[in-house]
Design a protein around this motif. Structure first.
Motif, PDB file in Angstrom:
ATOM      1  N   CYS A 286      40.307  36.239  43.297  1.00 59.21           N
ATOM      2  CA  CYS A 286      40.729  37.133  42.217  1.00 59.21           C
ATOM      3  C   CYS A 286      42.116  37.690  42.536  1.00 59.21           C
ATOM      4  CB  CYS A 286      39.716  38.262  42.044  1.00 59.21           C
ATOM      5  SG  CYS A 286      40.260  39.538  40.903  1.00 59.21           S
TER       6      CYS A 286
ATOM      7  N   CYS B 295      35.776  43.517  40.452  1.00 62.02           N
ATOM      8  CA  CYS B 295      36.618  44.426  39.668  1.00 62.02           C
ATOM      9  C   CYS B 295      36.467  44.211  38.151  1.00 62.02           C
ATOM     10  CB  CYS B 295      38.077  44.285  40.078  1.00 62.02           C
ATOM     11  SG  CYS B 295      38.832  42.737  39.568  1.00 62.02           S
TER      12      CYS B 295
ATOM     13  N   CYS C 258      41.836  41.935  42.769  1.00 59.37           N
ATOM     14  CA  CYS C 258      41.179  42.668  43.857  1.00 59.37           C
ATOM     15  C   CYS C 258      40.972  41.827  45.117  1.00 59.37           C
ATOM     16  CB  CYS C 258      39.847  43.234  43.392  1.00 59.37           C
ATOM     17  SG  CYS C 258      38.567  41.972  43.195  1.00 59.37           S
TER      18      CYS C 258
ATOM     19  N   HIS D 110      38.824  39.353  45.498  1.00 64.61           N
ATOM     20  CA  HIS D 110      37.463  38.850  45.685  1.00 64.61           C
ATOM     21  C   HIS D 110      37.484  37.328  45.841  1.00 64.61           C
ATOM     22  CE1 HIS D 110      33.155  38.329  45.184  1.00 64.61           C
ATOM     23  NE2 HIS D 110      33.414  37.396  44.286  1.00 64.61           N
TER      24      HIS D 110
ATOM     25  N   CYS E 297      35.274  38.648  37.315  1.00 65.56           N
ATOM     26  CA  CYS E 297      35.236  38.980  38.734  1.00 65.56           C
ATOM     27  C   CYS E 297      34.083  39.961  38.974  1.00 65.56           C
ATOM     28  CB  CYS E 297      36.551  39.599  39.174  1.00 65.56           C
ATOM     29  SG  CYS E 297      36.492  40.198  40.869  1.00 65.56           S
TER      30      CYS E 297
END
Ligand SMILES: [Zn+2]
Length: 316
Positions: free
Chosen positions: A74, A58, A77, A79, A55
């Motif tokens: 993700c 993070c 986090c 994403h 990722c």
């Protein structure tokens, strides 16, 4: 043997402090360690590529299958990784409800464009790589119980650039939605107009917007969803004229890129410039939809807008 393995740590620290365990017996001890270190490194290299993704936000390592199951978001986090047009459609529409339109439409090299490489070769290369004919998939499908005209762009095909095929497919989709009185959803991601098609690309801006103007006359709802990144000719045409303009979190959206703007204006740009969140705070975007909530939220908006549509046509 026991002394060599215990003596590893104090040696590696290389501090001046006295070691708790006795120092290594001799040079043989240090030699004995090396293969061990080497073997752990080679074990890491043995992991086949493409099974894990890191990722960028993070730094978590995510198993590819887990990422796919999570719509390429993700889990730690939130994403949003890039997602292909077909994958996105599969995650959005009801099973087996999508009827693709103009699937075989492909560009011709009208300008005989040859810069670094011939356009015709480039098209073939990307068709092979992405298994798409061009940068958009259009069709009619069912989302949350609503039959909708759906267009989804794919950034992997020549940067999601809009050439004559993208423009034509979207125009035909808009016209079909007008004719069938269906709500329209276009999910954009694009670097802009396709330079290989010159003026033919730019004409698509007017063509798609012209079709949307006819569509709007029927008082039908058009939802434009902007995903990372949506720029230039696409943002300056059909993507920015939705009745509702929605975006995925942290998507970069704009006309010219930040570097060009900074160089032209010679001014410092505000932090988070051109992000979906910044544009929502400044009134361009109506709502930010995390990918995992998109299906449900689109259903909510469609229900709201079509209900209003019914009421307004009844009162007219
Ligand atoms: Zn993450």
């Amino acid at each position: 043997m026991a002394t060599t393995s215990f003596s590893k740590k104090p040696l590696a620290l290389e501090t001046g402090e006295p070691a708790v365990t006795p120092p290594p017996a001799g040079p043989e001890a240090t030699f004995a360690k090396r293969p061990k270190l080497g073997s752990t490194k080679s074990k890491k290299r043995e992991i086949p590529e493409g099974l894990w993704a890191k990722c960028p936000k993070c730094s978590t390592m995510i198993f590819d299958k887990e990422l796919d199951a999570n719509l390429k978001v993700c889990g730690k986090c939130g994403h949003h990784f890039p997602i292909g047009a077909r994958e996105r459609i599969n995650g959005l529409v009801e099973t087996c409800s999508f009827e693709e339109m103009d699937a075989e439409l492909t560009s011709v090299d009208a300008l005989k464009f040859t810069a670094v490489s011939a356009y015709a070769d480039k098209l073939q290369e990307y068709q092979k790589k992405t298994k798409l004919k061009d940068a958009v998939i259009t069709g009619i499908g069912r989302i949350d119980g609503f039959r909708v005209g759906l267009g989804v762009m794919d950034f992997d095909f020549l940067g999601g650039s809009m050439g004559s095929v993208v423009g034509e497919k979207l125009t035909r989709l808009i016209e079909a939605a007008t004719e069938k009185a269906l709500p329209l959803i276009i999910i954009s991601t694009s670097g802009g107009a396709r330079m290989y098609e010159g003026m033919f690309s730019l004409m698509q801006m007017a063509k798609t917007c012209g079709a949307l103007a006819y569509y709007a006359r029927q008082r039908l709802p058009y939802l434009s969803v902007l995903t990372n990144p949506t720029y230039a000719g696409v943002m300056a045409s059909f993507a920015s004229v939705g009745d509702l303009i929605l975006a995925e979190p942290e998507a970069l959206i704009g006309f010219a890129g930040p570097r060009v703007i900074k160089d032209t204006t010679q001014a410092e740009l505000p932090p988070s410039f051109q992000t979906a969140e910044f544009l929502m705070a400044h009134g361009l975007i109506d709502a930010i939809l995390p990918r995992k909530e998109m299906k449900e939220q689109l259903g909510y908006y469609l229900e709201f807008l079509t209900e209003r549509m019914k009421k307004s046509s009844a009162s007219a």
